[in-house]
Write a protein that holds these residues in place. Structure first.
Motif, PDB file in Angstrom:
ATOM      1  N   UNK A   1       0.843  -1.177   0.000  1.00 49.39           N
ATOM      2  CA  UNK A   1       0.000   0.000   0.000  1.00 49.39           C
ATOM      3  C   UNK A   1       0.890   1.243   0.000  1.00 49.39           C
ATOM      4  N   UNK A   2       0.635   2.148  -0.903  1.00 42.73           N
ATOM      5  CA  UNK A   2       1.426   3.370  -1.013  1.00 42.73           C
ATOM      6  C   UNK A   2       0.888   4.459  -0.099  1.00 42.73           C
ATOM      7  N   UNK A   3       1.811   5.309   0.326  1.00 42.72           N
ATOM      8  CA  UNK A   3       1.430   6.456   1.149  1.00 42.72           C
ATOM      9  C   UNK A   3       0.761   7.500   0.264  1.00 42.72           C
ATOM     10  N   UNK A   4      -0.123   8.306   0.849  1.00 38.50           N
ATOM     11  CA  UNK A   4      -0.763   9.380   0.059  1.00 38.50           C
ATOM     12  C   UNK A   4       0.268  10.391  -0.441  1.00 38.50           C
TER      13      UNK A   4
END
Length: 146
Positions: A1-4
């Protein structure tokens, strides 16, 4: 999951500011005051990776081959590198670090590590905070070693 994206941008700004200021302070600690950052980087590369061509050194330092030739000329005049003809292609030259050049790198690393240790000591970090800094340095190496 990527950071915003906004978190990535904020982190990038914070890291840029901190690393820029730290790098500037550490660059002041060197074994040879007359040596440029690029010259020192070339010596460090040669010490770590062994002999290289001028073209390879230029690519790694993101300068032109003529610029790297000038840098190598200066290092050679000071006795920090030596040129040898390439065994496969006599038109090319390999650049090797000399013992004097390796000594400059080792002493500069020692001075910079000592300076940074002193800076860390002045802040009086806890062991847990120092562990966080070591973990952060490993994460930052992942960014720069890509």
């Amino acid at each position: 999951m990527s950071a915003p994206d906004d978190l990535l941008a904020l982190t990038a700004t914070d890291l840029r500011l901190a690393t820029f200021r730290l790098a500037r302070r550490l660059r002041c600690a060197r074994a040879a005051d007359t040596m440029s950052d690029t010259q020192l980087a070339v010596l460090a590369d040669l010490r770590m990776n062994g002999r290289r061509t001028i073209s390879t050194l230029a690519e790694r330092e993101r300068v032109t081959a003529p610029s790297m030739t000038s840098i190598v000329n200066g290092l050679e005049e000071q006795g920090y590198v030596a040129r040898t003809p390439d065994e496969d292609d006599r038109r090319r030259v390999q650049v090797d670090i000399t013992p004097a050049g390796a000594e400059i790198v080792v002493e500069t690393i020692r001075r910079r590590d000592e300076l940074l240790a002193d800076m860390l000591r002045e802040v009086d970090y806890t062991e847990a905070e120092l562990a966080i800094l070591r973990d952060a340095s490993a994460l930052m190496r992942r960014v720069v070693e890509r």
